[in-house]
Write a protein that holds these residues in place. Structure first.
Motif, mmCIF file in Angstrom:
data_model
loop_
_atom_site.group_PDB
_atom_site.id
_atom_site.type_symbol
_atom_site.label_atom_id
_atom_site.label_comp_id
_atom_site.label_asym_id
_atom_site.label_seq_id
_atom_site.Cartn_x
_atom_site.Cartn_y
_atom_site.Cartn_z
ATOM 1 N N LEU A 28 0.807 -1.222 0.000
ATOM 2 C CA LEU A 28 0.000 0.000 0.000
ATOM 3 C C LEU A 28 0.842 1.275 0.000
ATOM 4 O O LEU A 28 0.572 2.180 -0.801
ATOM 5 N N PRO A 29 1.876 1.406 0.847
ATOM 6 C CA PRO A 29 2.649 2.661 0.826
ATOM 7 C C PRO A 29 3.223 2.980 -0.559
ATOM 8 O O PRO A 29 3.189 4.138 -0.992
ATOM 9 N N GLU A 30 3.701 1.975 -1.263
ATOM 10 C CA GLU A 30 4.251 2.207 -2.606
ATOM 11 C C GLU A 30 3.151 2.573 -3.597
ATOM 12 O O GLU A 30 3.331 3.430 -4.453
ATOM 13 N N LYS A 31 2.011 1.919 -3.471
ATOM 14 C CA LYS A 31 0.897 2.200 -4.381
ATOM 15 C C LYS A 31 0.330 3.602 -4.142
ATOM 16 O O LYS A 31 -0.122 4.249 -5.085
ATOM 17 N N LEU A 32 0.360 4.070 -2.901
ATOM 18 C CA LEU A 32 -0.133 5.419 -2.611
ATOM 19 C C LEU A 32 0.686 6.471 -3.368
ATOM 20 O O LEU A 32 0.146 7.479 -3.816
ATOM 21 N N LYS A 33 1.977 6.211 -3.519
ATOM 22 C CA LYS A 33 2.857 7.148 -4.208
ATOM 23 C C LYS A 33 2.506 7.301 -5.684
ATOM 24 O O LYS A 33 2.924 8.269 -6.316
ATOM 25 N N THR A 34 1.756 6.362 -6.234
ATOM 26 C CA THR A 34 1.411 6.415 -7.659
ATOM 27 C C THR A 34 0.157 7.243 -7.925
ATOM 28 O O THR A 34 -0.149 7.528 -9.076
ATOM 29 N N LEU A 35 -0.562 7.610 -6.872
ATOM 30 C CA LEU A 35 -1.793 8.377 -7.052
ATOM 31 C C LEU A 35 -1.488 9.823 -7.445
ATOM 32 O O LEU A 35 -0.429 10.349 -7.127
ATOM 33 N N LEU A 74 -7.875 -1.077 10.304
ATOM 34 C CA LEU A 74 -7.170 0.014 10.988
ATOM 35 C C LEU A 74 -5.737 0.165 10.483
ATOM 36 O O LEU A 74 -5.212 1.284 10.415
ATOM 37 N N ALA A 75 -5.106 -0.944 10.095
ATOM 38 C CA ALA A 75 -3.753 -0.878 9.525
ATOM 39 C C ALA A 75 -3.775 -0.112 8.204
ATOM 40 O O ALA A 75 -2.873 0.689 7.925
ATOM 41 N N VAL A 76 -4.812 -0.329 7.406
ATOM 42 C CA VAL A 76 -4.952 0.398 6.140
ATOM 43 C C VAL A 76 -5.121 1.888 6.415
ATOM 44 O O VAL A 76 -4.439 2.733 5.821
ATOM 45 N N VAL A 77 -6.016 2.220 7.326
ATOM 46 C CA VAL A 77 -6.253 3.628 7.678
ATOM 47 C C VAL A 77 -4.964 4.270 8.176
ATOM 48 O O VAL A 77 -4.604 5.372 7.776
ATOM 49 N N ARG A 78 -4.249 3.557 9.042
ATOM 50 C CA ARG A 78 -2.996 4.093 9.605
ATOM 51 C C ARG A 78 -1.952 4.326 8.508
ATOM 52 O O ARG A 78 -1.269 5.350 8.499
ATOM 53 N N GLN A 79 -1.842 3.390 7.573
ATOM 54 C CA GLN A 79 -0.864 3.548 6.502
ATOM 55 C C GLN A 79 -1.174 4.763 5.631
ATOM 56 O O GLN A 79 -0.265 5.504 5.257
ATOM 57 N N VAL A 80 -2.454 4.970 5.325
ATOM 58 C CA VAL A 80 -2.832 6.146 4.531
ATOM 59 C C VAL A 80 -2.552 7.419 5.320
ATOM 60 O O VAL A 80 -1.972 8.369 4.796
ATOM 61 N N ASN A 81 -2.949 7.436 6.578
ATOM 62 C CA ASN A 81 -2.716 8.633 7.397
ATOM 63 C C ASN A 81 -1.223 8.921 7.550
ATOM 64 O O ASN A 81 -0.804 10.080 7.475
ATOM 65 N N SER A 122 3.368 12.197 6.255
ATOM 66 C CA SER A 122 4.747 12.279 5.765
ATOM 67 C C SER A 122 4.866 13.345 4.684
ATOM 68 O O SER A 122 5.892 13.999 4.569
ATOM 69 N N GLY A 123 3.816 13.543 3.901
ATOM 70 C CA GLY A 123 3.808 14.622 2.920
ATOM 71 C C GLY A 123 3.868 15.980 3.585
ATOM 72 O O GLY A 123 4.539 16.895 3.113
ATOM 73 N N LEU A 124 3.188 16.110 4.716
ATOM 74 C CA LEU A 124 3.232 17.374 5.458
ATOM 75 C C LEU A 124 4.620 17.603 6.026
ATOM 76 O O LEU A 124 5.111 18.731 6.065
ATOM 77 N N GLU A 125 5.275 16.537 6.492
ATOM 78 C CA GLU A 125 6.632 16.660 7.014
ATOM 79 C C GLU A 125 7.589 17.104 5.913
ATOM 80 O O GLU A 125 8.500 17.882 6.149
ATOM 81 N N LEU A 126 7.383 16.606 4.710
ATOM 82 C CA LEU A 126 8.204 17.044 3.578
ATOM 83 C C LEU A 126 8.038 18.540 3.357
ATOM 84 O O LEU A 126 9.014 19.255 3.132
ATOM 85 N N ASP A 127 6.792 19.013 3.416
ATOM 86 C CA ASP A 127 6.538 20.440 3.259
ATOM 87 C C ASP A 127 7.257 21.231 4.346
ATOM 88 O O ASP A 127 7.868 22.254 4.075
ATOM 89 N N LYS A 128 7.180 20.740 5.586
ATOM 90 C CA LYS A 128 7.827 21.410 6.716
ATOM 91 C C LYS A 128 9.338 21.482 6.490
ATOM 92 O O LYS A 128 9.960 22.521 6.703
#
Length: 107
Positions: free
Chosen positions: A11-18, A71-78, A83-89
């Motif tokens: 899932l984490p890798e697939k999220l990056k493709t969105l 809940l693991a799916v929800v946690r991974q998405v969150n 992590s995107g917000l941390e990149l912005d920071k």
């Protein structure tokens, strides 16, 4: 329960493709579905919708998962979204430091 096992390990890798369009469509779909939260992007159902897009399954299939997997799916998405917000920071901190260095060197 769903008879077919959904592989959430990638899932984490697939999220990056969105794309941004995927995220905006998920938000629109949440609102259309009746989500009344002030910010639907902070809800579990939005996270499930994003994960479903990434995994190419229907949100209902993810909602049928056993609770700990759900809940693991929800946690991974969150975690991905945060992590995107941390990149912005980090980026803004680097830009602030660059501006400070530039101001100091101009003196």
């Amino acid at each position: 329960m769903s008879k077919e096992k959904i592989d959430i390990s990638n899932l984490p890798e697939k999220l990056k493709t969105l794309s941004g369009i995927d995220f905006e469509e998920a938000e629109k779909d949440e609102i259309t579905a009746g989500n009344k939260a002030l910010d639907v992007t902070l809800t579990r159902s939005y996270a499930i919708r994003i994960a479903a897009k990434a995994l190419n399954v229907k949100p209902l299939e993810l909602k049928k998962l056993p609770v700990l997997e759900y809940l693991a799916v929800v946690r991974q998405v969150n975690n991905f979204l945060v992590s995107g917000l941390e990149l912005d920071k980090t980026l803004f901190t680097a830009l602030d430091n660059l501006q400070s260095d530039f101001a100091t060197s101009a003196e």
